[in-house]
Write an enzyme that holds these catalytic residues in place. Structure first.
Site, short mmCIF file in Angstrom:
data_model
loop_
_atom_site.label_atom_id
_atom_site.label_comp_id
_atom_site.label_asym_id
_atom_site.label_seq_id
_atom_site.Cartn_x
_atom_site.Cartn_y
_atom_site.Cartn_z
N GLU A 1 102.00 59.70 -8.98
CA GLU A 1 101.75 59.54 -7.54
C GLU A 1 100.69 60.53 -7.05
OE1 GLU A 1 105.20 58.44 -5.16
OE2 GLU A 1 106.38 58.16 -6.97
N ASP B 1 110.13 51.33 -0.15
CA ASP B 1 109.81 52.41 -1.07
C ASP B 1 110.54 53.66 -0.56
OD1 ASP B 1 108.83 53.94 -3.10
OD2 ASP B 1 106.78 53.25 -2.92
C1 BGC Z 1 107.35 55.06 -5.72
C2 BGC Z 1 107.89 53.76 -6.23
C3 BGC Z 1 109.20 53.97 -6.92
C4 BGC Z 1 110.15 54.71 -6.01
C5 BGC Z 1 111.48 54.99 -6.64
C6 BGC Z 1 108.38 55.83 -4.95
O1 BGC Z 1 107.91 57.09 -4.63
O2 BGC Z 1 106.24 54.83 -4.90
O3 BGC Z 1 106.95 53.17 -7.08
O4 BGC Z 1 109.72 52.74 -7.29
O5 BGC Z 1 109.60 55.92 -5.62
O6 BGC Z 1 111.38 55.97 -7.59
C1 BGC Z 2 111.37 60.86 -6.79
C2 BGC Z 2 110.47 59.76 -7.09
C3 BGC Z 2 109.81 59.36 -5.85
C4 BGC Z 2 109.14 60.54 -5.19
C5 BGC Z 2 108.57 60.18 -3.86
C6 BGC Z 2 110.66 61.98 -6.14
O1 BGC Z 2 111.54 62.99 -5.81
O2 BGC Z 2 111.98 61.30 -7.95
O3 BGC Z 2 111.14 58.68 -7.63
O4 BGC Z 2 108.89 58.39 -6.15
O5 BGC Z 2 110.03 61.58 -4.99
O6 BGC Z 2 107.71 61.15 -3.37
#
Ligand code: BGC
Ligand code: BGC
Length: 824
Positions: free
Chosen positions: A529, A328
């Site tokens: 998130e 991740d």
């Molecule tokens: C998320 C994932 C996602 C990844 C890429 C992460 O922060 O937990 O679910 O696939 O970012 O965007």
């Molecule tokens: C990204 C997401 C990712 C997240 C993680 C963002 O900047 O765009 O894809 O999941 O950071 O914290």
């Protein structure tokens, strides 16, 4: 009040930066409990994989592997965000993959037309296959979060988020959603989707609850395999044929078991891990899922991304998963001993590809290369990781696919929002809505009626689509960004007009002639998130405007239908009481018309479609029931798992208890954490200070305070908070901060409630540039006369001169060491 001059009651916890893996507001996870974080793979079920190892594929991989240098191999282990790398970099660095995170897009434009995505992929691809040294050419693959449709692309069909799909109980439709999503993704050339999420969420306070199909493992299991087959095609059939993309099952494992905290710690036994949280993998992996994404989260204090017994022991050895594990987002950097730029430990635990974002991918490459050469990463492990990546690329047809724009579906942008796809999504909307109340037969709406459509969610496609919609958080979008979408209002208007009636939109509920019936569409604003984590399940604790709107309708004697948009079940007893009918519509996506399909009757007055949705999450009776589970003794939800009314089954609900417990959960202590303010708090500045936001660990998660002279910045609580228990418990105010411009005057940290008290902190603010932590015991404020039972301003930073300071966290916690107030 004035604290005695000697009361410099602060402690620089340490000069070391605060470790990123400590969930803010929680004690360091690795200190607690004897619970083991080592799995016993032999106790896990064996899975019957439908895809067998193909000797031809293996031979092809072997040939390539033999001809690759260690540099080539290490390159395959890296996936870098397109915001951090350019096509030109691929002329030199032959990396395995690129991704677009939720906020990255071609030309930094979240609304870039589909053609730009395809064009950019062509450029990356061309550079990746350019090679004249005779070593194997391994094309780059592109991963994206197509989690509810190809949701990063303007014009794509947006399906209901997983929580809504869970309510349909329709695996066949899930497969078609997967197919449609894959086809729309393939139209942009992109060949890999980070979906499905198979979290079995056990605590609905988590901001990713909506990405979960159900709290019940059986529902998740019934969907995961179907979704993987929809995305990738069926083994032995259309597997990875044109129109299909690689799937990534995530987040492995127990992302839904972290007590409602994003990236938290699942404190559960191994049987719970196996029997609850692994459910999705038991069907997704047999269906041939080519990649798996280890979770950001921990199991009993150990980060999943570094847990060998899980990644290697269970996933690869026991289950025989032969695809690869992609990390991740910089999750490897959270493994103890690791940084984002250096983490052999994750690879050695079984991670095969790092997902990296930031400016240091060359360092990550160099460090990994060094570790591969000096044996820190054993050659066998390196070869195994690369073999898996190459195997997936061979199975996915990457070597034959050619330039992205030359692929069969690429450039067919009319697939985005294609009528057949929208029809599938609209069916999903119809089937996902759950009817919780229908009193006095207010539903279905008579099409000949005069219908008032009100509420903040009525005409807002962004709001009905939730997070992961064009932008990461789903914020900053307008209806104009959805050329193929329809708002709920538009759908109702169409249906009512077709029936000969009249519908009027008035978001604030104002009307000139009294309507026959009102539909009020309201609910959660988009989030993704951690920004969706909540302390309780109370809907909108600080803003009761929606409730007032419902009550206003009721007071005027207008029969009212509440359409609730949310990423989880919530405590809405007052709203349910105030409405005659209550519909949980979840986050339906771009096809708002599906709502009207069920709500508005046909010309004959009979329903055109009945409600079919059944709760896949238990609905709380109280705002602190966030872990409802029907197997628990004393299970006492408002509406149980599986509940859902229909037109055939009547629907009055007795008046519900509206009492709101005084203490709404313990999280008032997280005053400002990970970019979020505690319930009921706001930031207010006075004097010569400006307040902005900056990124520390995530977008805009920190405050930037720039004092140009005397001024103060306060955290102000709408309702006073009671910190007396915390003060007695010897807790402290903990501030995570970084000085960017040293103070020219005196600086204090204060608290107010009845009286105000301050503690001088100037001495702690010398030296710039480093994140540090300041700890001030609450006793300092209590002794100074603050009424801890009614704190109105839990934190006030005041300066008499210039100062630049950034604050990433403000919380009430136990101090990491003995602290006395005034004794130093
Ligand atoms: C998320 C994932 C996602 C990844 C890429 C992460 O922060 O937990 O679910 O696939 O970012 O965007
Ligand atoms: C990204 C997401 C990712 C997240 C993680 C963002 O900047 O765009 O894809 O999941 O950071 O914290």
């Amino acid at each position: 009040m004035r604290v005695a001059a000697g009361c410099i009651a602060m402690l620089l916890a340490s000069a070391a930066p605060v470790p990123a893996q400590t969930p803010a507001g929680a004690p360091a996870a690795n200190t607690a409990g004897a619970a083991s974080a080592t799995a016993h793979p032999e106790t896990w079920p064996v899975l019957a994989m439908r895809r067998q190892r193909d000797p031809k594929v293996e031979a092809r991989v072997d040939v390539m592997l033999r001809r690759m240098t260690v540099e080539d191999k290490v390159g395959q282990l890296l996936q870098v965000d397109i915001a951090s790398i350019t096509p030109a970099d691929f002329e030199t660095y032959k990396l395995g993959s690129i991704l677009n995170g939720g906020n990255s897009a071609p030309n930094n434009d979240e609304f870039a037309p589909a053609a730009e995505w395809l064009k950019l992929f062509d450029r990356f691809y061309d550079a990746s296959v350019k090679r004249s040294d005779g070593r194997p050419v391994v094309p780059v693959i592109w991963g994206t979060d197509a989690v509810h449709g190809a949701n990063n692309i303007v014009g794509a069909t947006l399906f209901p988020h997983n929580i809504g799909l869970g309510a349909m109980r329709n695996p066949a439709l899930i497969r078609r959603i997967g197919q449609a999503t894959a086809a729309e993704t393939a139209a942009t050339g992109i060949d890999w989707s980070f979906a499905p999420t198979v979290a079995v969420v056990q605590d609905d306070r988590w901001g990713r609850t909506y990405e979960s199909y159900a709290e019940e493992p059986a529902v998740v299991a019934s969907y995961a395999g179907a979704m993987v087959e929809g995305i990738q095609g069926s083994v032995g059939g259309d597997f990875m044929k044109p129109g299909h993309v690689i799937s990534s099952v995530k987040h492995f494992l127990a992302d839904g078991g972290t007590g409602g905290r994003d990236q938290g710690d699942a404190r559960v036994s191994e049987p719970v891990l196996r029997e609850v949280h692994a459910a999705g993998y038991t069907t997704a992996l047999p269906a041939g899922a080519l990649t798996v994404m280890p979770s950001f989260s921990s199991w009993n204090g150990t980060k999943m991304t570094g847990n060998k017994s899980i990644l290697t022991g269970v996933l690869k050895d026991r289950w025989g998963f032969d695809g690869f594990a992609v990390g991740d987002w910089n999750a490897h950097g959270q493994v103890p001993g690791c940084t984002n730029e250096d983490c052999a430990a994750a690879i050695n635990a079984g991670l095969d590809m790092f997902m990296y974002s930031g400016s240091g991918w060359k360092q990550l490459y160099a460090n990994t290369l060094r570790e591969a050469k000096d044996g820190t990463i054993p050659t066998a492990r390196l070869d195994d990781a690369v073999r898996r990546i190459l195997r997936v690329k061979v199975l996915a047809g990457t070597f034959e696919a050619g330039r992205p724009s030359s692929r069969p579906l690429a450039g067919k942008f009319d697939l985005l929002g294609a009528p057949e796809h929208r029809a599938i999504a609209r069916q999903a909307v119809r089937e996902s809505m759950v009817l919780l109340k229908n009193q006095g037969g207010v539903l279905p709406l008579k099409p000949s009626a005069n219908v008032l459509v009100a509420g903040r969610g009525a005409d807002d496609i962004g709001m009905q689509s939730g997070g992961w919609t064009l932008t990461w958080q789903g914020t900053g979008v307008t209806n104009a960004n959805f050329p193929n979408g329809q708002s709920i209002w538009r759908g109702i208007d169409e249906a009512v007009r077709a029936g000969g009636g009249r519908a009027t939109l008035a978001v604030d509920g104002r009307y000139t002639s009294k309507p026959d019936v009102a539909v009020v569409v309201f609910g959660e604003a988009p989030y993704a998130e951690f920004s969706g984590d909540r302390p309780t399940l109370e809907y909108s604790p600080d803003d009761k405007a929606d409730l007032q709107l419902l009550r206003k309708m009721k007071a005027a004697g207008i029969p009212t239908v509440a359409v609730f948009l949310s990423g989880r079940p919530m405590w809405v007893n007052p709203e349910i009481n105030a409405a005659d009918a209550f519909v949980a519509a979840w986050l339906p996506g771009s096809e708002g018309g599906g709502v009207a399909d069920v709500l508005v009757a046909g010309r004959d007055g009979r329903p055109r479609n009945d409600f079919r949705g059944a709760l896949s999450f238990s609905w709380p009776k109280r705002l602190d029931q966030y872990t409802l589970n029907r197997r628990d003794a004393g299970y006492d939800p408002l509406f149980p798992f599986g509940y859902g009314l229909s037109y055939a089954r009547g629907g009055s609900v007795p008046r519900l208890d509206e009492t709101r417990p005084a203490a709404t959960g313990g999280d008032q202590n997280a005053l400002f954490v990970r970019g979020r303010l505690a319930p009921g708090a706001r930031v207010a500045g006075e004097g010569a200070v400006t307040i902005g936001r900056i990124d520390r660990l995530a977008q805009e998660d920190s405050l930037r305070l720039a004092f140009t002279g005397a001024g103060s910045v306060a955290l102000v609580q709408t309702q006073p908070i009671d910190l007396s228990r915390e003060a007695n418990g010897q807790l402290s105010m903990v501030v995570d901060y970084r000085v960017t411009a040293a103070p020219t005057g005196q600086v204090t940290l204060g608290m107010a409630g009845g009286k105000a008290a301050t503690v001088p902190i100037t001495a702690a603010l010398q030296g710039t540039g480093e994140w540090r932590q300041l700890v001030v015991p609450l006793a300092c404020f209590a002794d100074g006369g603050v009424d801890m039972r009614g704190v109105t301003r839990p934190a006030v930073i005041a300066s008499t001169g210039r100062l630049g300071i950034e604050v990433s966290g403000l919380r009430i916690a136990s101090a990491p060491g003995p602290v006395t107030c005034g004794a130093r």
